[in-house]
Design a protein around this motif. Structure first.
Motif, PDB file in Angstrom:
ATOM      1  N   HIS A  58      65.934   5.619  93.850  1.00  0.00           N
ATOM      2  CA  HIS A  58      66.410   4.753  95.134  1.00  0.00           C
ATOM      3  C   HIS A  58      67.807   4.505  94.873  1.00  0.00           C
ATOM      4  O   HIS A  58      68.590   4.989  96.033  1.00  0.00           O
TER       5      HIS A  58
ATOM      6  N   LEU B  28      62.538  10.467  99.423  1.00  0.00           N
ATOM      7  CA  LEU B  28      63.138   9.223 100.047  1.00  0.00           C
ATOM      8  C   LEU B  28      64.004   9.516 101.196  1.00  0.00           C
ATOM      9  O   LEU B  28      64.223   9.063 102.279  1.00  0.00           O
TER      10      LEU B  28
ATOM     11  N   GLN C 202      65.962  -5.149 100.394  1.00  0.00           N
ATOM     12  CA  GLN C 202      66.781  -3.907  99.959  1.00  0.00           C
ATOM     13  C   GLN C 202      68.220  -3.868 100.014  1.00  0.00           C
ATOM     14  O   GLN C 202      68.841  -5.085 100.463  1.00  0.00           O
TER      15      GLN C 202
ATOM     16  N   ALA D 196      68.106   1.205 100.729  1.00  0.00           N
ATOM     17  CA  ALA D 196      67.474   1.519  99.647  1.00  0.00           C
ATOM     18  C   ALA D 196      66.988   0.473  98.764  1.00  0.00           C
ATOM     19  O   ALA D 196      67.291  -0.781  98.980  1.00  0.00           O
TER      20      ALA D 196
END
Length: 409
Positions: free
Chosen positions: A88, A145, A194, A262
């Protein structure tokens, strides 16, 4: 994480047998690695927080990750969460697949230099195979992702220009920045907890600086909000280059380049399961995003928010948090001040003086059967994790975020 392809057994054995050397020399290896990487490829300096480099945080975190990977080669699912977390971050930093071989080359050179004659050709070849294997896993996850982001309305990869729509002082040291896209188009949603990456070219600085900041409001808003602590520095550590620039030089109407949201430290909304949020200092930012989201969506879920700070002068969003608790019967809010001011005492701004302790937490948390989220300085989180363990909270019910390099707590 998907099932991983099996490594060459001989390579696995050689790498796993090198674990004692990693324990003994791991941090030295990673220190030499970064020296070689930045010397040979200065264009990669912007991908690494140079303050964390000076504090040796990244060296320690990388040493821990390398050793953990070596120890778990026969069961990489055990470190899948760590791999996902790093993936991430890499996606947020816009790490490219072609940069992995560069890192591998310098890592192997560092192993060879530090271990000397112990780094036989067989061991180096085994490490090269293992590194290539792990790099492929990271690239696969990061590609996935990125593809998921592009499939979202308003999603993007790389960095996109946003404008400061509003700048709001939250405390003596924390300021919020409300960000809207300069192109006026949609922005993708995110999961509470996030973060985004902010990329800045600062006058007088030789390299571009990238920093991650948690999103501090719910995903229902037409903007992204980050709430940044100004790191003024002290005798041990320099002032934060990016945070001080944001506070002192960035104003409403200015632009920032940011990545799409992310991170895997996210609110897991489970049916009727109680939620406990525990924050220290600026660690409240991702938890406020979670709380705001719960206040909007889940009036049936009992929520307890516990915040620890030095005093009210550095306590961000205190009025907002108290108002939420007053407006929602399912939300309880408690404050612990280490050094309350005379005004704090007069106005009764806090519920406990000093530090979080077992008896106080036990009085606030009726049952360990809940989802616990906590964030703050590493020493604070170590204490919280220990206290929750003593209260009988399962490890699987503890979720936490470490700002900066991911040193295990």
């Amino acid at each position: 994480m998907a099932q991983l392809t099996t490594l060459n057994p001989a390579s696995m054995r050689l790498v796993m047998e090198s674990v004692p050397f990693l324990k003994q020399h791991g941090e030295k290896i990673t220190t030499v690695f970064y020296q070689k990487l930045f010397s040979n490829h200065p264009e990669l300096l912007n991908l690494f927080n140079q303050t964390h480099q000076k504090q040796k945080q990244q060296q320690k975190a990388l040493a821990e990750m390398v050793m953990s990977a070596a120890m778990h080669l026969q069961n990489l699912e055990a470190i899948a969460p760590a791999i996902t977390r790093i993936a991430h971050k890499h996606r947020s930093l816009d790490v490219k697949p072609e940069q992995y071989p560069i890192v591998g080359e310098n890592l192997l050179a560092a192993i060879k230099e530090v271990l000397g004659e112990k780094a036989t050709p067989e061991i180096l070849n085994a490490w090269a195979e293992v590194y290539s294997f792990l790099a492929d896993q990271f690239i696969r996850i990061e590609t996935q992702l990125a593809e998921e982001l592009l499939q979202q309305p308003g999603g993007w990869t790389g960095f996109r220009e946003f404008v400061i729509d509003k700048k709001e002082k939250e405390s003596d040291v924390i300021t919020s920045f409300y960000l809207v896209p300069k192109d006026g188009k949609a922005i993708c949603s995110f999961q509470p907890g996030q973060y985004i990456s902010v990329k800045m070219d600062i006058p007088g600085e030789k390299i571009t600086h990238i920093r991650q900041y948690s999103l501090s409001d719910s995903p229902s808003k037409p903007y992204y909000r980050i709430s940044v602590k100004r790191e003024d520095g002290n005798d041990q550590f320099p002032a934060g280059i990016v945070s001080t620039f944001l506070h002192n030089r960035i104003h409403e109407g200015d632009s920032l380049m940011i990545s799409a949201p992310a991170g895997d430290f996210v609110l897991q909304e489970k049916e009727n399961r109680p939620v406990v949020l525990i924050s220290g200092g600026v660690g409240l930012t991702p938890l406020v995003s979670m709380l705001n989201t719960l206040a909007e969506r889940r009036h049936d879920v009992p929520v307890t928010f516990i915040h620890a700070a030095l005093n009210s002068r550095v306590h961000a969003m205190k009025d907002h948090l108290r108002n939420l608790a007053e407006q929602h019967d399912n939300i309880r809010y408690f404050v612990c001040y280490e050094q309350p001011s005379d005004e704090d005492r007069r106005l009764k701004n806090f519920d406990k003086e000093g530090y979080l302790d077992l008896d106080w937490l036990r009085s606030l948390i009726p049952s360990p059967e809940a989802d616990f989220y906590f964030c703050g300085p590493v020493p604070f989180m170590k204490v919280v994790k220990s206290l929750l363990g003593q209260l009988g909270v399962k490890d699987t019910d503890m979720h936490y975020e470490i700002f900066g390099s991911a040193i295990p707590i």
